[in-house]
Design a protein around this motif. Structure first.
Motif, PDB file in Angstrom:
ATOM      1  N   UNK A 242       0.919  -1.273  -0.099  1.00  0.00           N
ATOM      2  CA  UNK A 242       0.070   0.053  -0.025  1.00  0.00           C
ATOM      3  C   UNK A 242       0.939   1.256  -0.105  1.00  0.00           C
ATOM      4  N   UNK A 243       1.881   1.020   0.769  1.00  0.00           N
ATOM      5  CA  UNK A 243       2.899   2.442   0.710  1.00  0.00           C
ATOM      6  C   UNK A 243       3.592   2.745  -0.616  1.00  0.00           C
ATOM      7  N   UNK A 244       3.714   1.468  -1.169  1.00  0.00           N
ATOM      8  CA  UNK A 244       4.298   1.710  -2.636  1.00  0.00           C
ATOM      9  C   UNK A 244       3.507   2.361  -3.422  1.00  0.00           C
ATOM     10  N   UNK A 245       2.176   1.841  -3.524  1.00  0.00           N
ATOM     11  CA  UNK A 245       1.218   2.294  -4.281  1.00  0.00           C
ATOM     12  C   UNK A 245       0.892   3.768  -4.299  1.00  0.00           C
ATOM     13  N   UNK A 246       0.798   4.449  -3.029  1.00  0.00           N
ATOM     14  CA  UNK A 246       0.460   5.727  -2.657  1.00  0.00           C
ATOM     15  C   UNK A 246       1.726   6.607  -3.088  1.00  0.00           C
ATOM     16  N   UNK A 247       2.953   5.926  -2.826  1.00  0.00           N
ATOM     17  CA  UNK A 247       4.244   6.867  -3.111  1.00  0.00           C
ATOM     18  C   UNK A 247       4.441   6.858  -4.666  1.00  0.00           C
ATOM     19  N   UNK A 254       4.806   3.844 -11.725  1.00  0.00           N
ATOM     20  CA  UNK A 254       4.406   2.640 -11.495  1.00  0.00           C
ATOM     21  C   UNK A 254       4.801   1.938 -10.238  1.00  0.00           C
ATOM     22  N   UNK A 255       4.293   1.343  -9.512  1.00  0.00           N
ATOM     23  CA  UNK A 255       4.704   0.856  -8.292  1.00  0.00           C
ATOM     24  C   UNK A 255       6.000  -0.143  -8.388  1.00  0.00           C
ATOM     25  N   UNK A 256       6.163  -1.112  -9.498  1.00  0.00           N
ATOM     26  CA  UNK A 256       7.030  -1.835  -9.769  1.00  0.00           C
ATOM     27  C   UNK A 256       8.409  -0.794 -10.020  1.00  0.00           C
ATOM     28  N   UNK A 257       8.228   0.242 -10.648  1.00  0.00           N
ATOM     29  CA  UNK A 257       9.378   1.041 -11.063  1.00  0.00           C
ATOM     30  C   UNK A 257       9.825   1.809  -9.751  1.00  0.00           C
ATOM     31  N   UNK A 258       9.018   2.242  -8.859  1.00  0.00           N
ATOM     32  CA  UNK A 258       9.390   2.660  -7.791  1.00  0.00           C
ATOM     33  C   UNK A 258      10.340   1.682  -6.646  1.00  0.00           C
ATOM     34  N   UNK A 259       9.656   0.543  -6.748  1.00  0.00           N
ATOM     35  CA  UNK A 259      10.400  -0.564  -6.071  1.00  0.00           C
ATOM     36  C   UNK A 259      11.704  -0.873  -6.604  1.00  0.00           C
TER      37      UNK A 259
END
Length: 322
Positions: A242-247, A254-259
């Motif tokens: 959930x934190x990844x999605x929000x950030x 995209x969340x995968x890019x942020x990860x």
């Protein structure tokens, strides 16, 4: 050859610094600036999750250059900056203290080039977009030195980070010294990585910095800001999705890019920060001394016998007890 980048005068108004109302009867909150960058998004996560009280007001700026201008004119009490930016600011008279380390770049800062440019030497004579900041200058200097190149071989184009994607897409530049989220968008457009901070570990360290004359007046807000950051970090580690999605939504990636970007960052928790900020022997002072030598050699600091005074660089009083 010493590296001299054409910069905006970020500190011209230092003599006219205004006093913050941050502590006047508790009527005003700590005004703290942060521009879009994955390591700083935990601050906004802390705000959105209710970990920050009214004593803290986050101000989103478009770039580190904008944060520094606001610090210089007194409209911000503190900001999220890189360590080299703090050192440069201090050498020019802006007395900042580091109250926490938020991340260390281990590959998240990059030099990206247009598709078809696969070797650094192919940038000779081409236009390279560079933010008017110490961080970009340190990265560019490292890129040139590692690849046996000289600044005169490039055509520099001054661009703040929020201009990188548009400049690339409009063919104003052939390469940029950049970071996420701009780097993610550029990779989608086919940009090729030529260099990253992984090749110069310890050079790019992101910190929370506050003006020294605000430390007492803004103590409540600073302590809440630091505590909120570490609370958000712990929450993200306990339940990343959930934190990844929000950030990621805030950064427009995209969340995968942020990860993937977060894997290229060391994210020190509160316990690790006590080691980083230990007086004299801490990792931050060690990094600052190394950076000062590199920056002076590259012509990024004013000519001074002893360089900027690092003896009062850190203040660990706002870290949570461990």
């Amino acid at each position: 050859m010493p590296l001299h980048l054409r910069r905006r005068s970020l500190f011209a108004c230092l003599a006219a610094l205004g006093l913050s109302a941050c502590g006047r009867g508790g009527a005003k909150p700590l005004r703290f600036g942060a521009h879009p960058w994955p390591g700083y998004q935990l601050l906004y996560l802390a705000r959105d999750q209710g970990y920050l009280p009214a004593a803290v007001q986050l101000v989103e700026t478009p770039s580190s250059s904008a944060s520094l201008r606001s610090l210089a004119n007194g409209t911000l009490d503190g900001a999220a900056l890189t360590l080299d930016e703090v050192i440069t600011a201090r050498s020019r008279g802006l007395n900042l203290r580091v109250v926490a380390v938020v991340d260390v770049s281990l590959g998240a800062d990059v030099v990206l080039a247009r598709e078809g440019i696969t070797r650094p030497q192919q940038l000779r004579g081409r236009r390279v977009g560079v933010e008017p900041s110490a961080t970009a200058a340190v990265m560019l200097d490292a890129f040139l030195r590692v690849n046996g190149m000289d600044l005169t071989e490039l055509k520099l184009v001054e661009l703040t980070v929020d201009e990188h994607v548009a400049a690339y897409r409009s063919h104003r530049v052939d390469a940029v010294v950049t970071y996420a989220p701009a780097s993610n968008l550029l990779r989608r457009d086919g940009a090729v990585q030529l260099f990253s901070s992984a090749q110069v570990p310890g050079r790019i360290v992101d910190v929370l910095a506050v003006q020294a004359d605000r430390l007492d007046a803004c103590a409540q807000g600073i302590r809440a800001l630091v505590h909120g950051h570490f609370t958000a970090l712990a929450a993200w580690r306990a339940d990343p999705s959930p934190a990844l999605a929000a950030m990621a939504q805030s950064l427009h990636i995209e969340p995968a890019e942020l990860a993937a970007v977060l894997k290229e960052l060391e994210l020190p928790d509160a316990a690790a920060n006590h080691s980083w900020l230990a007086t004299d022997v801490g990792r931050l002072n060690e990094s600052a001394r190394m950076l000062s030598r590199v920056m002076r050699s590259a012509g990024l600091l004013p000519e001074q016998v002893d360089g900027p005074d690092l003896s009062l660089l850190v203040d660990d009083h706002f870290l949570p007890a461990t």
